[in-house]
Write an enzyme that holds these catalytic residues in place. Structure first.
Site, PDB file in Angstrom:
ATOM      1  N   VAL A  57       0.821  -1.202   0.000  1.00  0.00           N
ATOM      2  CA  VAL A  57       0.000   0.000   0.000  1.00  0.00           C
ATOM      3  C   VAL A  57       0.862   1.262   0.000  1.00  0.00           C
ATOM      4  CG1 VAL A  57      -1.633   1.323   1.421  1.00  0.00           C
ATOM      5  CG2 VAL A  57      -2.025  -1.107   1.002  1.00  0.00           C
ATOM      6  N   LEU A 117     -10.525   4.709  -2.642  1.00  0.00           N
ATOM      7  CA  LEU A 117      -9.770   3.996  -1.622  1.00  0.00           C
ATOM      8  C   LEU A 117     -10.390   2.633  -1.337  1.00  0.00           C
ATOM      9  CD1 LEU A 117      -7.307   4.650   0.161  1.00  0.00           C
ATOM     10  CD2 LEU A 117      -8.907   5.406   1.905  1.00  0.00           C
ATOM     11  N   ASP A 133       3.506   1.782  -1.444  1.00  0.00           N
ATOM     12  CA  ASP A 133       4.110   1.972  -2.763  1.00  0.00           C
ATOM     13  C   ASP A 133       3.114   2.432  -3.824  1.00  0.00           C
ATOM     14  OD1 ASP A 133       6.610   0.772  -1.771  1.00  0.00           O
ATOM     15  OD2 ASP A 133       5.388  -1.051  -1.698  1.00  0.00           O
ATOM     16  N   VAL A 155      -4.173  -3.490   4.794  1.00  0.00           N
ATOM     17  CA  VAL A 155      -3.160  -3.183   5.804  1.00  0.00           C
ATOM     18  C   VAL A 155      -3.586  -3.858   7.112  1.00  0.00           C
ATOM     19  CG1 VAL A 155      -1.921  -1.366   7.014  1.00  0.00           C
ATOM     20  CG2 VAL A 155      -2.721  -0.969   4.676  1.00  0.00           C
ATOM     21  N   ILE A 156      -2.842  -4.884   7.511  1.00  0.00           N
ATOM     22  CA  ILE A 156      -3.171  -5.671   8.706  1.00  0.00           C
ATOM     23  C   ILE A 156      -2.305  -5.225   9.874  1.00  0.00           C
ATOM     24  CG2 ILE A 156      -3.094  -8.008   9.675  1.00  0.00           C
ATOM     25  CD1 ILE A 156      -3.923  -9.038   6.922  1.00  0.00           C
ATOM     26  N   THR A 191       3.494  -3.212  15.902  1.00  0.00           N
ATOM     27  CA  THR A 191       3.680  -1.777  16.124  1.00  0.00           C
ATOM     28  C   THR A 191       2.534  -1.005  15.468  1.00  0.00           C
ATOM     29  OG1 THR A 191       4.913  -1.428  14.077  1.00  0.00           O
ATOM     30  CG2 THR A 191       6.190  -2.121  16.016  1.00  0.00           C
ATOM     31  N   HIS A 221       2.758   0.538  12.816  1.00  0.00           N
ATOM     32  CA  HIS A 221       3.155   0.648  11.411  1.00  0.00           C
ATOM     33  C   HIS A 221       1.931   0.655  10.491  1.00  0.00           C
ATOM     34  CE1 HIS A 221       5.839   0.133   7.960  1.00  0.00           C
ATOM     35  NE2 HIS A 221       5.010  -0.806   7.539  1.00  0.00           N
ATOM     36  N   ARG A 276     -13.675  -8.129   4.872  1.00  0.00           N
ATOM     37  CA  ARG A 276     -13.792  -6.815   4.228  1.00  0.00           C
ATOM     38  C   ARG A 276     -13.323  -6.801   2.771  1.00  0.00           C
ATOM     39  NH1 ARG A 276     -12.504  -5.830   9.665  1.00  0.00           N
ATOM     40  NH2 ARG A 276     -14.018  -4.463  10.661  1.00  0.00           N
TER      41      ARG A 276
END
Length: 136
Positions: free
Chosen positions: A43, A100, A45, A68-69, A73, A75, A115
């Site tokens: 993501v 998006l 990139d 994005v899992i 942290t 991150h 999702r």
């Protein structure tokens, strides 16, 4: 006909593959065409590939598909937030929709599987926005 570009993350590909398939299927259903797809490592990139597609006269809108899992942290939050912000900036810079279809952050892998329809939703938003901006 609305001509779409897809930018798809290879990270968490088991999930983004499903998102991409649902997005392509929904594009056909809506009478839109996916003209070009660029695969990116993750993501984070996406902006450079999105920019490349937005420069093309063949593309009316770009659909960003990624997942994005949550990790050990924060991150995931940083990646999702900065990607979303840059994609919005590119949309305004090129005067074309960038939608998006990125699930996360703060999401587990099982949550991400629930999702996968985010790809479909992003296609729907892109097609609607292009048509409305054209006055259709």
């Amino acid at each position: 006909m609305v001509r779409l570009g897809f930018v798809v993350s290879e990270f968490n590909r088991d999930i983004t593959y499903q998102m991409e398939l649902l997005g392509r299927e929904h594009a056909r259903f809506l009478g839109a065409e996916v003209v070009q797809t660029i695969m990116v490592p993750g993501v984070y990139d996406m902006p450079l590939a999105v920019r490349k597609l937005l420069k093309s006269d063949e593309i009316d809108a770009v659909v960003a598909i990624g997942c994005v899992i949550q990790g050990e942290t924060a991150h995931d939050e940083i990646v999702a937030q900065h990607a979303a912000r840059k994609l919005m900036d590119l949309s305004l810079e090129f005067d074309k929709p960038v939608t998006l279809g990125i699930s996360g952050p703060r999401m587990s892998r099982p949550d991400a599987h629930k999702r996968v329809d985010y790809g479909k939703r992003a296609v729907e938003a892109a097609v609607k926005l292009v048509r409305r901006l054209r006055g259709e």
